[in-house]
Design an enzyme around this catalytic site. Structure first.
Site, PDB file in Angstrom:
ATOM      1  N   SER A  82       0.505  -1.541   0.332  1.00 28.03           N
ATOM      2  CA  SER A  82       0.161  -0.129  -0.262  1.00 28.03           C
ATOM      3  C   SER A  82       0.997   1.408   0.077  1.00 28.03           C
ATOM      4  O   SER A  82       0.156   2.213  -0.634  1.00 28.03           O
ATOM      5  CB  SER A  82      -1.005   0.226   0.988  1.00 28.03           C
ATOM      6  OG  SER A  82      -0.466   0.953   2.314  1.00 28.03           O
ATOM      7  N   PRO A 140      -1.251   3.932   4.309  1.00 28.59           N
ATOM      8  CA  PRO A 140      -2.257   3.722   2.825  1.00 28.59           C
ATOM      9  C   PRO A 140      -3.291   2.880   3.115  1.00 28.59           C
ATOM     10  O   PRO A 140      -3.988   3.057   3.087  1.00 28.59           O
ATOM     11  CB  PRO A 140      -1.073   3.856   2.137  1.00 28.59           C
ATOM     12  CG  PRO A 140      -0.795   4.308   1.949  1.00 28.59           C
ATOM     13  CD  PRO A 140       0.363   3.689   3.603  1.00 28.59           C
ATOM     14  N   TYR A 141      -2.490   1.585   3.599  1.00 25.10           N
ATOM     15  CA  TYR A 141      -4.065   0.542   3.757  1.00 25.10           C
ATOM     16  C   TYR A 141      -4.439   0.722   5.420  1.00 25.10           C
ATOM     17  O   TYR A 141      -6.180   0.712   4.898  1.00 25.10           O
ATOM     18  CB  TYR A 141      -3.072  -0.929   4.161  1.00 25.10           C
ATOM     19  CG  TYR A 141      -3.741  -1.872   4.884  1.00 25.10           C
ATOM     20  CD1 TYR A 141      -5.522  -2.389   4.232  1.00 25.10           C
ATOM     21  CD2 TYR A 141      -4.095  -2.450   5.711  1.00 25.10           C
ATOM     22  CE1 TYR A 141      -6.249  -3.389   4.626  1.00 25.10           C
ATOM     23  CE2 TYR A 141      -4.914  -3.226   7.096  1.00 25.10           C
ATOM     24  CZ  TYR A 141      -6.013  -4.025   6.055  1.00 25.10           C
ATOM     25  OH  TYR A 141      -6.451  -4.503   6.905  1.00 25.10           O
ATOM     26  N   ALA A 142      -4.042   1.229   5.966  1.00 28.08           N
ATOM     27  CA  ALA A 142      -5.291   1.313   7.735  1.00 28.08           C
ATOM     28  C   ALA A 142      -6.064   2.685   7.009  1.00 28.08           C
ATOM     29  O   ALA A 142      -7.195   2.828   7.542  1.00 28.08           O
ATOM     30  CB  ALA A 142      -4.417   2.046   8.432  1.00 28.08           C
ATOM     31  N   THR A 144      -7.698   3.515   3.953  1.00 26.75           N
ATOM     32  CA  THR A 144      -8.727   2.975   3.637  1.00 26.75           C
ATOM     33  C   THR A 144      -9.308   1.944   3.949  1.00 26.75           C
ATOM     34  O   THR A 144     -10.568   2.921   3.451  1.00 26.75           O
ATOM     35  CB  THR A 144      -7.922   2.222   2.144  1.00 26.75           C
ATOM     36  OG1 THR A 144      -7.310   0.727   3.252  1.00 26.75           O
ATOM     37  CG2 THR A 144      -7.409   2.497   1.515  1.00 26.75           C
TER      38      THR A 144
END
Length: 329
Positions: A82, A140-142, A144
């Site tokens: 991510s 970025p993953y978290a 999202t």
């Protein structure tokens, strides 16, 4: 009851589907197979495609008008990926989820369970969090996941769909009947590295030993994937009670105590022979002490608390690793 499970051929989604079947709930699987495995959809109604494909979602509901709810597990989940591809992650996890929920509303779906993440939290001084803890996603993953939760809450506030988000940290183990498990041959998480160290006869590297935790090593919240699946089933069965009259809400799923890296190694060594040695190294850039979640709300509203131990999760992970290559062709 019949439910649609997006990402139902992935690690979490397929285990939720198995738990649904065991509970008398019929799962319908939608998965693009970008990371999921078609083998995990065997014997289940399966549609290969994208959650953003409105025509496909329309066809699923036309062919399965009995669908009462959706469990939304479809997502990209690898934190380093991510960081390298934030556009791809926001597109897959946020933009397509927005399209998906629009398709659900158009088809009259009024209930959705969102498989979220505890990584969105800002841990407290004791590294624990609950549903009222601050939000501070660190990747970025978290982010999202946090964006999706806010987006879903806004949608549920005025649209004919209610949404329950389940937040959890680190799933381990496999379906105890070994119908499904982790698809990745060499997972990058701590347990995966422990299994690799055991197979290769080398010490496990403990990255950081001066964190302000109970033994100096990092702390995480490992929950058996079968317990997580049971929580999703309970959320389907107790959906009305879980929302407490609200249009959207959140529930944490965790152990209530967390597990340090040293404790994970000790638990691992309790089920393997020979034991794995450990070596201490400096923490890596980006490493954090970690966190774990309190799950009082899950116990109160879902009647859920973890039933399977850390050692059982490790044992099931090892059992799955032995047959993974035979199961996935």
């Amino acid at each position: 009851m019949k439910v649609l499970i997006s990402g139902g051929a992935g690690y979490i989604g397929s285990t939720v589907a198995s738990a649904c079947l065991d509970a008398g709930i019929t799962p319908v699987i939608l998965d693009s197979l970008v990371t999921g495995r078609q083998e995990f959809a065997e014997g289940r109604a399966f549609y290969r495609g994208d959650i953003a494909d409105g025509a496909l979602v329309d066809r699923i509901f036309a062919e399965h008008p009995e669908i009462e709810a959706v469990v939304h597990c479809a997502a990209l989940i690898v934190v380093p990926d991510s960081v390298g591809d934030p556009i791809g992650y926001y597109r897959a996890n946020v933009a397509k989820s927005l399209d998906f929920v629009e398709h659900l509303i158009r088809n009259g779906c009024e209930k959705m369970i969102f498989s979220s993440s505890g990584s969105i939290y800002l841990p407290g001084e004791d590294f624990s969090v609950d549903e009222e803890s601050g939000i501070a996603p660190q990747s970025p993953y978290a982010r999202t996941k946090a964006v999706c939760e806010g987006m879903f809450a806004d949608i549920a506030a005025t649209q004919p769909i209610r949404i329950l988000s389940l937040r959890y940290f680190n799933p381990i183990g496999a379906d105890p009947r070994l119908r499904t498990g982790l698809q990745v041959r060499r997972p990058s998480h701590a347990l995966g590295k422990l299994i690799e160290a055991h197979e290769n006869g080398v010490p496990f590297q403990v990255t950081g030993t001066d964190w302000p935790t109970r033994d100096g090593s990092g702390i995480r919240d490992y929950v058996h994937v079968w317990d997580l699946a049971a929580a999703h089933v309970a959320a389907l069965q107790e959906f009305e009670a879980a929302l407490e009259g609200k249009r959207s809400s959140v529930i944490n799923l965790g152990t209530g105590t967390g597990t340090t890296v040293n404790e994970l190694i000790d638990a691992f060594n309790s089920v393997v022979t020979p034991p794995v040695a450990k070596a201490s190294t400096e923490s890596r850039p980006g490493d954090v002490a970690g966190a774990y979640t309190r799950s009082d709300r899950a116990k109160r509203l879902l009647g859920w608390q973890p039933q399977l131990s850390l050692a059982e999760g490790i044992r099931d992970s090892l059992r799955w690793a032995e047959i993974r290559d035979e199961r996935l062709v």
